[in-house]
Design an enzyme around this catalytic site. Structure first.
Site, PDB file in Angstrom:
ATOM      1  N   THR A   5       0.640  -1.334  -0.472  1.00 41.40           N
ATOM      2  CA  THR A   5      -0.288   0.202  -0.120  1.00 41.40           C
ATOM      3  C   THR A   5       0.706   1.137   0.080  1.00 41.40           C
ATOM      4  O   THR A   5       2.185   0.882   0.753  1.00 41.40           O
ATOM      5  CB  THR A   5      -1.276   0.189   1.401  1.00 41.40           C
ATOM      6  OG1 THR A   5      -1.485   1.516   1.314  1.00 41.40           O
ATOM      7  CG2 THR A   5       0.055  -0.128   2.776  1.00 41.40           C
ATOM      8  N   ASP A   6       0.433   2.435  -0.329  1.00 35.20           N
ATOM      9  CA  ASP A   6       1.211   3.646  -0.579  1.00 35.20           C
ATOM     10  C   ASP A   6       1.253   4.487   0.918  1.00 35.20           C
ATOM     11  O   ASP A   6       1.888   4.828   1.317  1.00 35.20           O
ATOM     12  CB  ASP A   6       0.413   4.732  -1.286  1.00 35.20           C
ATOM     13  CG  ASP A   6      -1.208   5.050  -0.660  1.00 35.20           C
ATOM     14  OD1 ASP A   6      -2.116   4.105   0.319  1.00 35.20           O
ATOM     15  OD2 ASP A   6      -2.149   5.950  -1.704  1.00 35.20           O
ATOM     16  N   GLU A   7       0.418   3.476   2.397  1.00 35.44           N
ATOM     17  CA  GLU A   7       0.254   3.810   3.161  1.00 35.44           C
ATOM     18  C   GLU A   7       1.354   3.822   4.144  1.00 35.44           C
ATOM     19  O   GLU A   7       1.692   5.053   5.290  1.00 35.44           O
ATOM     20  CB  GLU A   7      -0.538   3.095   4.438  1.00 35.44           C
ATOM     21  CG  GLU A   7      -2.326   3.387   3.768  1.00 35.44           C
ATOM     22  CD  GLU A   7      -3.837   3.699   4.738  1.00 35.44           C
ATOM     23  OE1 GLU A   7      -3.423   3.394   6.314  1.00 35.44           O
ATOM     24  OE2 GLU A   7      -4.802   3.542   3.963  1.00 35.44           O
TER      25      GLU A   7
ATOM     26  N   TYR B 152      -1.942  -0.215  10.872  1.00 35.18           N
ATOM     27  CA  TYR B 152      -1.601  -0.690   9.387  1.00 35.18           C
ATOM     28  C   TYR B 152      -1.172  -0.775   8.561  1.00 35.18           C
ATOM     29  O   TYR B 152      -0.601  -1.487   7.718  1.00 35.18           O
ATOM     30  CB  TYR B 152      -3.119  -0.923   8.896  1.00 35.18           C
ATOM     31  CG  TYR B 152      -3.271  -0.850   7.504  1.00 35.18           C
ATOM     32  CD1 TYR B 152      -3.536  -2.657   7.388  1.00 35.18           C
ATOM     33  CD2 TYR B 152      -3.173   0.403   6.098  1.00 35.18           C
ATOM     34  CE1 TYR B 152      -3.404  -2.323   5.622  1.00 35.18           C
ATOM     35  CE2 TYR B 152      -2.730   0.025   4.780  1.00 35.18           C
ATOM     36  CZ  TYR B 152      -3.322  -1.568   4.328  1.00 35.18           C
ATOM     37  OH  TYR B 152      -3.457  -1.884   3.279  1.00 35.18           O
TER      38      TYR B 152
ATOM     39  N   LYS C 239       2.233  -3.297   7.568  1.00 32.47           N
ATOM     40  CA  LYS C 239       2.375  -3.147   6.052  1.00 32.47           C
ATOM     41  C   LYS C 239       4.199  -3.392   5.204  1.00 32.47           C
ATOM     42  O   LYS C 239       4.937  -4.109   4.833  1.00 32.47           O
ATOM     43  CB  LYS C 239       1.015  -2.751   5.290  1.00 32.47           C
ATOM     44  CG  LYS C 239      -0.328  -2.762   4.827  1.00 32.47           C
ATOM     45  CD  LYS C 239      -0.948  -4.636   4.585  1.00 32.47           C
ATOM     46  CE  LYS C 239      -0.149  -4.541   2.388  1.00 32.47           C
ATOM     47  NZ  LYS C 239      -0.549  -5.644   2.858  1.00 32.47           N
TER      48      LYS C 239
END
Ligand code: NAD
Ligand code: DAU
Length: 355
Positions: free
Chosen positions: A136-138, A161, A165
């Site tokens: 993810t970009d997060e 989260y 990741k």
């Protein structure tokens, strides 16, 4: 029935939102690949997402937990797996704030189990093998009003989260550097489309507008996300799986930034039209609520590497994708009702265990 498949691909998390689109694409596009869908069927896994392909001869569903290392090793012993596309994860930021441990177990421990199972079953002979980790970009943290995440942006995750990741990305990369496991990683922005669990912004708003319930906007609604149609993410995954360079990372994004509140306005007016409600009536449901803890302000992806090096392009403009999505949720009332009532969780028992 074809038995000599060219490749056997293990896709994890295939009963979830993005995973089900990836499974559908691969099963239909590659009849000479055997696609194994491994999924634990958590609250987010819904086999009804795959009804249209579940009887195809090149598709097999396996219920299992990536956190169970022995189970993973057995699965790799049973099947000669050529490639892994790893999507299984706990994926909802709000749940990670309420209960981080599930995220640590599935996203970190589960990923390491999968890496170990692949590495040991491939016996360090990695020719024609591939381990593709979907991220993810997060992991890059939060942007201010300017700039974009590129593949060389430093990691700076802010939620349990995104930290889980980020940790899994580092471990996947470490298995290349330490053991030369042929990995590839992609980091994607916010997806939207059919079959998304209605805890995420767009399906939650559609569901609440339809049922005349309040539309909870976190904080001032000023946070910005970069939205990508889920089928365009699936097409990027197809390209990266086949053509991406080993040990590289590719950013995937829609180049389509919107403030949450503007997106909600758009949805309200689209839904008013579709439901033949008086203009502006859904907007009255907007309710500002307490902000998400540690809420990232802005995500925006620079996907030029993927576009230039591998030739990927998103296929849909946001307005088209959003209308298609709204139409799907309105036409699939049964799916939405079964998900919101919990009835979808009986699907596995009815479909598989009672046979
Ligand atoms: P989702 O929550 O809809 O689906 C996750 C799936 O993983 C479910 O089917 C669930 O049953 C399965 N799963 C969870 N724990 C498992 C376990 N221990 N063992 C086996 N299966 C398990 O998630 P999604 O939105 O489809 O996201 C899929 C992947 O894409 C995730 O890795 C997520 O981090 C990543 N991603 C999502 C987005 C997005 O906008 N949704 C954007 C970028 C990246
Ligand atoms: O950026 C990619 C990520 O996008 C993925 O890695 C995650 O798996 C996925 O869940 C998504 O994370 P977000 O936190 O951005 O998505 P969510 O739909 O939860 O929220 C989108 C924005 O809307 C966010 O700024 C919070 C806000 N929001 C969300 C909900 C559910 C609200 O204002 N109200 C809500 O009720």
């Amino acid at each position: 029935m074809m038995t000599n498949f060219k490749k056997k691909i293990l896709i994890t998390g295939g009963a979830g939102f993005i995973g089900s689109h990836v499974i559908r694409l691969f099963v239909n596009k590659y009849p000479d690949y055997h696609i194994i869908n491994l999924d634990k069927l958590t609250y987010a896994g819904n086999l009804a997402n795959l009804k249209d392909i579940e009887t195809k001869p090149n598709y097999t569903f396996v219920k299992g937990d990536i956190v169970d290392g022995n189970f993973m090793a057995d699965l790799f012993n049973k099947h000669t797996i050529d490639g892994v596309i790893h999507l299984a994860a706990e994926s909802h930021v709000d749940r990670s704030i309420a209960n981080p441990m599930e995220f640590i177990m599935t996203n970190i421990v589960g990923t390491v189990n999968l890496l170990n199972a692949a590495k040991s079953s491939w016996k360090d002979n990695f020719s024609n093998k591939r381990f593709y980790h979907i991220s993810t970009d997060e992991v890059y943290g939060s942007l201010s009003n300017e700039g974009f995440f590129t593949e060389s942006t430093s990691y700076s995750p802010n939620s349990p989260y995104s930290a889980s990741k980020a940790s899994s990305d580092h471990l996947v990369r470490a298995y290349y550097h330490t053991y030369q496991l042929p990995i590839v990683i992609s980091n994607c922005s916010n997806n939207y489309g059919s079959h998304q669990f209605p805890e995420k912004l767009i399906p939650l708003m559609i569901h609440n507008i339809k049922n005349n319930k309040p539309l909870p906007v976190y904080g001032k609604g000023e946070n910005i996300r970069d939205w990508l149609f889920v089928e365009d993410h699936a097409s990027a995954i197809d390209i990266i799986f086949h053509k991406g360079k080993v040990a590289e990372t590719y950013n995937i994004g829609g180049n389509n930034e919107l403030k949450n509140i503007d997106l909600i306005y758009l949805l309200c007016s689209l839904m008013d039209k579709k439901l033949h409600k008086p203009k502006d009536s859904s907007m009255k449901l907007i309710t500002y609520v307490k902000d998400r803890a540690g809420h990232d302000l802005r995500y925006a992806i620079d996907s030029s590497k993927l576009q230039k090096e591998l030739g990927w392009q998103p296929s849909l403009k946001f307005e088209e994708g959003l209308e298609k999505t709204v139409d799907w949720y309105l036409a699939n009332e049964k799916w939405l009702n079964e998900v919101t009532s919990g009835a979808y969780q009986n699907y596995y028992t009815n479909q598989y265990e009672k046979r």
